[in-house]
Enzyme design. Structure first.
Site, PDB file in Angstrom:
ATOM      1  N   GLY A 152       0.834  -1.212   0.000  1.00 45.54           N
ATOM      2  CA  GLY A 152       0.000   0.000   0.000  1.00 45.54           C
ATOM      3  C   GLY A 152       0.858   1.248   0.000  1.00 45.54           C
ATOM      4  N   ASN A 202       1.337   3.386  -2.464  1.00 39.22           N
ATOM      5  CA  ASN A 202       1.027   4.417  -3.458  1.00 39.22           C
ATOM      6  C   ASN A 202       0.394   5.666  -2.850  1.00 39.22           C
ATOM      7  OD1 ASN A 202      -1.222   2.203  -3.471  1.00 39.22           O
ATOM      8  ND2 ASN A 202      -2.243   4.110  -4.023  1.00 39.22           N
ATOM      9  N   GLY A 232       2.083   4.658   3.760  1.00 36.71           N
ATOM     10  CA  GLY A 232       2.957   3.743   3.015  1.00 36.71           C
ATOM     11  C   GLY A 232       3.863   4.477   2.044  1.00 36.71           C
ATOM     12  N   TYR A 267     -13.047  -3.386  11.283  1.00 34.24           N
ATOM     13  CA  TYR A 267     -11.707  -2.787  11.178  1.00 34.24           C
ATOM     14  C   TYR A 267     -10.926  -3.045  12.475  1.00 34.24           C
ATOM     15  CZ  TYR A 267      -8.049   0.782  10.867  1.00 34.24           C
ATOM     16  OH  TYR A 267      -6.837   1.445  10.870  1.00 34.24           O
TER      17      TYR A 267
END
Ligand SMILES: NC(=O)C1=CN([C@@H]2O[C@H](COP(=O)(O)OP(=O)(O)OC[C@H]3O[C@@H](n4cnc5c(N)ncnc54)[C@H](OP(=O)(O)O)[C@@H]3O)[C@@H](O)[C@H]2O)C=CC1
Ligand SMILES: CC1=C(/C=C/C(C)=C/C=C/C(C)=C/C=O)C(C)(C)CCC1
Length: 295
Positions: free
Chosen positions: A25, A27, A31, A179
């Site tokens: 992740g 992008n 991250g 989550y």
């Protein structure tokens, strides 16, 4: 205001020439900033992204900013075990070493949905996807020791429970709690992984990055509103990356393998997160779900 509330800064000056890192992740958000800093220090960094086009744009940006051309994009969709296996197969064929694995990618509060393999999306991407990825790369990490695995979890784990009878959310489902459960799984995985890796030279840490202005809130208009309302208090992604970087880079941290970190310090976790029986059972159940032989 942000500076006052964001106390943790990774002060390690270590440089990483010849080192290899993978950030999932990478992008956007935390991250991206983690990958940028690793590249800045000279590592060859793999941006493991589900959207390769977005990844390529970020890779170009990181190359320009850092002057490090060794920033590579590879396709990784954590919601599909075929994609995870393909990523690992190509990576293992391509690279001799792996020194830093940052399991950073995550989804939050998405409507009930399932991964390609039928796992509830939060548990599937945030926990099971990274569990499989780590399993597939573990021998390379051992061969490259000293090496590290950083798992990005959250303070939200405090509200998490591992409902073994409802791991895929089929009996009851709350997007917010799903989550939290997956973030608890990240910590239990880290602790069990640390126990199993003792003496191997591979160490592992879980992280709460703080409350960070990123795309994580994309699925919830309420959370987007809270983020907007408190935007002065919320960290930038660069500030949010500090604890991940601290765990990936700080010398002498090996004795704290398995611990949870926040603001570049060891942080308390919930009683559930410290429960070794739950950690071992989650490990076994994860192996069974992913078709991995238990050991
Ligand atoms: N922001 C915060 O306040 C907090 C964040 N965290 C944790 O930090 C981590 C990073 O989140 P953050 O940067 O904030 O959020 P972002 O939403 O900005 O970034 C999440 C990243 O995960 C990627 N991702 C999502 N699903 C998949 C998938 N199926 N396969 C591969 N990659 C995927 C996204 O890719 P794409 O762009 O293609 O969607 C994106 O690159 C997460 O683990 C999150 O739980 C923890 C506590 C607080
Ligand atoms: C109430 C309140 C806040 C809200 C915090 C929230 C809502 C945090 C959510 C964190 C999440 C979702 C983490 C993800 O893993 C701020 C912004 C700290 C500012 C002070 C008051």
């Amino acid at each position: 205001m942000r500076k006052m509330l964001s106390t943790g800064v990774c002060t390690s000056t270590i440089q990483l020439p010849g080192k290899v890192a993978v950030v999932t992740g990478a992008n956007t958000g935390i991250g991206k900033e983690t990958a940028k800093e690793l590249a800045q220090r000279g590592a060859r960094v793999y941006l493991a992204c589900r959207d390769v086009q977005k990844g390529e744009l970020v890779a170009r940006e990181i190359q320009t900013v850092t002057g490090n051309q060794q920033v590579l994009v590879r396709k990784l969709d954590l919601a599909d075990t075929k994609s995870i296996r393909a990523f690992a197969k190509d990576f293992l064929a391509e690279e001799k070493h792996l020194h830093i694995l940052v399991n950073n990618a995550g989804v939050m509060m998405c409507p009930y949905s399932k991964t390609a393999d039928g796992f509830e999306m939060h548990m599937g991407v945030n926990h099971l996807g990274h569990f499989l990825l780590t399993h597939l790369l573990i021998e390379k990490l051992k061969e490259s020791a000293p090496s590290r695995v950083v798992n990005v979890s959250s303070l939200a784990h405090h509200l998490g429970r591992i409902h073994f009878h409802n791991l895929q959310g089929e009996k009851f489902y709350s997007a917010g709690l799903a989550y939290c459960h997956s973030k608890l799984a990240n910590i239990l995985f880290t602790r069990e992984l640390a126990r199993r890796l003792k003496g191997s030279g591979v160490t592992t840490y879980s992280v709460h990055p703080g409350t960070v202005d990123s795309e994580l809130v994309r699925h919830s208009s309420v959370m987007r509103w809270i983020w907007w309302l408190f935007s002065f208090f919320i960290k930038t992604p660069q500030q949010g990356a500090q604890t991940s970087l601290y765990c990936a880079l700080t010398e002498g941290l090996e004795i704290l393998s398995g611990n949870h970190f926040s603001e570049c310090n060891v942080a308390w976790v919930s009683a559930k997160a410290r429960n070794e029986t739950i950690a071992r059972r989650l490990w076994d159940v994860s192996c069974d779900l992913l078709g991995i032989t238990r050991d």
